[in-house]
Scaffold this active site. Sequence first.
Site, PDB file in Angstrom:
ATOM      1  N   HIS A  95     -11.692   1.786   2.420  1.00  7.15           N
ATOM      2  CA  HIS A  95     -11.029   2.492   1.322  1.00  7.15           C
ATOM      3  C   HIS A  95     -11.926   2.802   0.125  1.00  7.15           C
ATOM      4  O   HIS A  95     -11.443   2.907  -1.000  1.00  7.15           O
ATOM      5  CB  HIS A  95      -9.802   1.693   0.855  1.00  7.15           C
ATOM      6  CG  HIS A  95      -8.674   1.746   1.835  1.00  7.15           C
ATOM      7  ND1 HIS A  95      -7.403   1.345   1.537  1.00  7.15           N
ATOM      8  CD2 HIS A  95      -8.624   2.198   3.113  1.00  7.15           C
ATOM      9  CE1 HIS A  95      -6.618   1.514   2.592  1.00  7.15           C
ATOM     10  NE2 HIS A  95      -7.347   2.026   3.558  1.00  7.15           N
TER      11      HIS A  95
ATOM     12  N   LYS B 196      -6.885   2.707  -2.494  1.00  5.51           N
ATOM     13  CA  LYS B 196      -7.465   3.607  -1.499  1.00  5.51           C
ATOM     14  C   LYS B 196      -8.206   4.732  -2.203  1.00  5.51           C
ATOM     15  O   LYS B 196      -7.905   5.041  -3.364  1.00  5.51           O
ATOM     16  CB  LYS B 196      -6.352   4.164  -0.601  1.00  5.51           C
ATOM     17  CG  LYS B 196      -6.875   4.785   0.666  1.00  5.51           C
ATOM     18  CD  LYS B 196      -5.828   4.921   1.752  1.00  5.51           C
ATOM     19  CE  LYS B 196      -6.467   5.625   2.940  1.00  5.51           C
ATOM     20  NZ  LYS B 196      -5.596   5.733   4.093  1.00  5.51           N
TER      21      LYS B 196
ATOM     22  N   TRP C  78       0.859  -1.179   0.000  1.00  4.23           N
ATOM     23  CA  TRP C  78       0.000   0.000   0.000  1.00  4.23           C
ATOM     24  C   TRP C  78       0.898   1.233   0.000  1.00  4.23           C
ATOM     25  O   TRP C  78       1.832   1.313   0.790  1.00  4.23           O
ATOM     26  CB  TRP C  78      -0.902   0.046   1.241  1.00  4.23           C
ATOM     27  CG  TRP C  78      -1.537   1.406   1.380  1.00  4.23           C
ATOM     28  CD1 TRP C  78      -2.482   1.934   0.570  1.00  4.23           C
ATOM     29  CD2 TRP C  78      -1.192   2.420   2.339  1.00  4.23           C
ATOM     30  NE1 TRP C  78      -2.773   3.231   0.973  1.00  4.23           N
ATOM     31  CE2 TRP C  78      -2.003   3.541   2.056  1.00  4.23           C
ATOM     32  CE3 TRP C  78      -0.306   2.485   3.414  1.00  4.23           C
ATOM     33  CZ2 TRP C  78      -1.941   4.717   2.798  1.00  4.23           C
ATOM     34  CZ3 TRP C  78      -0.233   3.660   4.159  1.00  4.23           C
ATOM     35  CH2 TRP C  78      -1.052   4.758   3.847  1.00  4.23           C
TER      36      TRP C  78
ATOM     37  N   HIS D 154      -8.754  -6.490   4.130  1.00  2.27           N
ATOM     38  CA  HIS D 154      -8.470  -5.748   5.351  1.00  2.27           C
ATOM     39  C   HIS D 154      -9.823  -5.426   5.967  1.00  2.27           C
ATOM     40  O   HIS D 154     -10.460  -4.444   5.600  1.00  2.27           O
ATOM     41  CB  HIS D 154      -7.693  -4.459   5.046  1.00  2.27           C
ATOM     42  CG  HIS D 154      -6.220  -4.678   4.937  1.00  2.27           C
ATOM     43  ND1 HIS D 154      -5.324  -3.654   4.806  1.00  2.27           N
ATOM     44  CD2 HIS D 154      -5.492  -5.818   4.971  1.00  2.27           C
ATOM     45  CE1 HIS D 154      -4.092  -4.165   4.750  1.00  2.27           C
ATOM     46  NE2 HIS D 154      -4.183  -5.466   4.837  1.00  2.27           N
TER      47      HIS D 154
ATOM     48  N   ASP E 126      -9.754  -3.126   1.297  1.00  4.48           N
ATOM     49  CA  ASP E 126      -9.873  -2.632   2.669  1.00  4.48           C
ATOM     50  C   ASP E 126     -11.258  -2.012   2.811  1.00  4.48           C
ATOM     51  O   ASP E 126     -11.647  -1.151   2.017  1.00  4.48           O
ATOM     52  CB  ASP E 126      -8.760  -1.589   2.915  1.00  4.48           C
ATOM     53  CG  ASP E 126      -8.743  -1.057   4.344  1.00  4.48           C
ATOM     54  OD1 ASP E 126      -9.819  -0.694   4.859  1.00  4.48           O
ATOM     55  OD2 ASP E 126      -7.655  -0.982   4.946  1.00  4.48           O
TER      56      ASP E 126
ATOM     57  N   ASP F 122     -10.657   3.447  10.646  1.00  4.96           N
ATOM     58  CA  ASP F 122     -10.056   2.241  11.209  1.00  4.96           C
ATOM     59  C   ASP F 122     -10.526   1.950  12.629  1.00  4.96           C
ATOM     60  O   ASP F 122      -9.728   1.653  13.518  1.00  4.96           O
ATOM     61  CB  ASP F 122      -8.517   2.313  11.140  1.00  4.96           C
ATOM     62  CG  ASP F 122      -8.014   2.276   9.704  1.00  4.96           C
ATOM     63  OD1 ASP F 122      -8.087   1.218   9.081  1.00  4.96           O
ATOM     64  OD2 ASP F 122      -7.578   3.336   9.193  1.00  4.96           O
TER      65      ASP F 122
ATOM     66  N   GLU G 184      -2.951  -2.831  -2.627  1.00  3.44           N
ATOM     67  CA  GLU G 184      -4.123  -2.283  -1.921  1.00  3.44           C
ATOM     68  C   GLU G 184      -4.461  -0.889  -2.446  1.00  3.44           C
ATOM     69  O   GLU G 184      -3.619   0.005  -2.461  1.00  3.44           O
ATOM     70  CB  GLU G 184      -3.825  -2.204  -0.420  1.00  3.44           C
ATOM     71  CG  GLU G 184      -4.981  -1.634   0.403  1.00  3.44           C
ATOM     72  CD  GLU G 184      -4.657  -1.557   1.901  1.00  3.44           C
ATOM     73  OE1 GLU G 184      -3.461  -1.568   2.262  1.00  3.44           O
ATOM     74  OE2 GLU G 184      -5.605  -1.468   2.702  1.00  3.44           O
TER      75      GLU G 184
ATOM     76  N   ASP H 117      -7.524  -4.682   9.769  1.00  2.00           N
ATOM     77  CA  ASP H 117      -6.796  -3.406   9.710  1.00  2.00           C
ATOM     78  C   ASP H 117      -7.580  -2.341  10.464  1.00  2.00           C
ATOM     79  O   ASP H 117      -8.475  -1.715   9.907  1.00  2.00           O
ATOM     80  CB  ASP H 117      -6.575  -2.982   8.246  1.00  2.00           C
ATOM     81  CG  ASP H 117      -5.655  -1.768   8.138  1.00  2.00           C
ATOM     82  OD1 ASP H 117      -5.122  -1.345   9.184  1.00  2.00           O
ATOM     83  OD2 ASP H 117      -5.472  -1.248   7.019  1.00  2.00           O
TER      84      ASP H 117
ATOM     85  N   ASP I  88     -12.091   6.725   6.562  1.00  5.42           N
ATOM     86  CA  ASP I  88     -11.270   5.533   6.788  1.00  5.42           C
ATOM     87  C   ASP I  88     -10.683   5.593   8.195  1.00  5.42           C
ATOM     88  O   ASP I  88      -9.480   5.692   8.382  1.00  5.42           O
ATOM     89  CB  ASP I  88     -10.156   5.509   5.719  1.00  5.42           C
ATOM     90  CG  ASP I  88      -9.246   4.314   5.860  1.00  5.42           C
ATOM     91  OD1 ASP I  88      -9.734   3.246   6.264  1.00  5.42           O
ATOM     92  OD2 ASP I  88      -8.041   4.450   5.559  1.00  5.42           O
TER      93      ASP I  88
HETATM   94  C1  LIG Z   1      -1.058   0.635   8.356  1.00  8.49           C
HETATM   95  C2  LIG Z   1      -2.013   0.891   7.237  1.00  8.49           C
HETATM   96  O1  LIG Z   1      -3.290   1.061   7.716  1.00  8.49           O
HETATM   97  C3  LIG Z   1      -2.110  -0.186   6.253  1.00  8.49           C
HETATM   98  O2  LIG Z   1      -0.862  -0.587   5.889  1.00  8.49           O
HETATM   99  C4  LIG Z   1      -2.868   0.069   4.960  1.00  8.49           C
HETATM  100  O3  LIG Z   1      -3.380  -1.197   4.711  1.00  8.49           O
HETATM  101  C5  LIG Z   1      -4.011   1.031   4.941  1.00  8.49           C
HETATM  102  O4  LIG Z   1      -5.119   0.617   5.029  1.00  8.49           O
HETATM  103  C6  LIG Z   1      -3.794   2.480   4.808  1.00  8.49           C
HETATM  104  O5  LIG Z   1      -4.975   3.187   4.884  1.00  8.49           O
HETATM  105 MN   LIG Z   2      -5.605  -1.484   4.837  1.00  6.97          MN
END
Ligand SMILES: C[C@H](O)[C@H](O)[C@@H](O)C(=O)CO
Ligand SMILES: [Mn+2]
Length: 418
Positions: free
Chosen positions: A262, A228, A185, A286, A259, A296, A226, A326, A294
């Site tokens: 994303h 985004k 990524w 992810h 992900d 997380d 990956e 993730d 995003d």
């Molecule tokens: C650490 C990151 O979240 C990861 O490597 C990557 O997968 C990502 O989702 C970045 O937004």
């Molecule tokens: Mn990710």
Amino acid sequence: MTKLIEQAFELAKQRYAAIGVDVEKVMAQLDGIPVSMHCWQGDDVRGFENPNGELTGGIQATGNYPGRARNADELRSDVEKAMSLIPGAKRLNLHAIYLESDKPVDRDAIEPKHFSNWVEWAKTHKLGLDFNPSCFSHPLSADGFTLSHADKGIRQFWIEHCKASRRISAHFGEHLGTASVMNIWVPDGMKDLTVDRLGPRQRLASALDEVISEKLNPAHHIDAVESKLFGIGAESYTVGSNEFCLGYASSRQTALTLDAGHFHPTEVISDKISTAMLYVPRLLLHVSRPVRWDSDHVVILDDETQAIATEIARHKLFDKVHIGLDFFDASINRIAAWVIGTRNAKKALLRALLEPTDQLRKLESEGDYTGRLAMLEEQKSLPWQAVWEAWCLRHDVPADTSWLSEVRHYEQQTLRQR
Ligand SMILES: C[C@H](O)[C@H](O)[C@@H](O)C(=O)CO
Ligand SMILES: [Mn+2]
């Protein structure tokens, strides 16, 4: 308690048998589906290369809960604690910044020896490892570009980092006897209106070609890319967009990483699995939880987590879809975050496997959409939780929230002492 769980399990088995689902078979299948836990939940994506440096690349870990891991020993101890509370097969996903070295090692010079403690630890715990080059939080990524950088020297630095990462990934696979999935990524993008949207994508494609040019044993190493939508500070243009990565993965036959955070807020990755699988050999997921962006957040047992698991189970894609997590929440106990998120991913997989899919398919193919909806809804309240608790007991992990007292105890004894 154990007796009650066993009794409930026997009744649940009968309920599922009545709709044609063999619960013992489902549990055996679930035993063999690993979820790759991401190491970076344990220390807010800081790593050990420069733990006091800033997290860059348009991602953010928000919160200030005490006790983050400050070195690899602490991180391994925290992961072990979390894993002891999660049933079934697990892997660990490492980023390159989690290397261990007495001397500073720049990213283009990382080697398997910098991860030898991780490999020994993984052997001891019978775990597979996955890997990621870290193309962020570094002076040469400071202007927002890495593999697609216009400067040849900087671009080459990141190419060398990714090549070195592939060798480490293959080393993991060779020494642990299970292929390491290596996800590339890159945060590359622009904050504002971008005039040349093509050049960086051309450079990214040829940089990736150079990265994957060294032939490695697919039994040891799998490449994934990956995509985004946007990052913080890269709101207007992302080089590695969805279309870019799907096109790249399908033309080069690498794995594609989806992900959950994303994409546009109303897009879901569960609906992308069946499309992508037509064109790429493998997927890496992810599993995450975007809240408005995003963000997380920790994975919960929500509709999309369930839909992702159901999609994999319905199409029998377990040998082609690698399930990773993730998320990184620094506002709650980080070990609890791992336990909650990973248990939820596994609960979703269990529920997906307990679905009477053949019957649902039959109703659909006969055009009985009333029956399809009725059955889909009724099976949601079948006693899957009794199966979950019995499965936890079989794996010698707490079946209910009693895992939380173990985490709280660890917090008092260990995390609060840091
Ligand atoms: C650490 C990151 O979240 C990861 O490597 C990557 O997968 C990502 O989702 C970045 O937004
Ligand atoms: Mn990710």
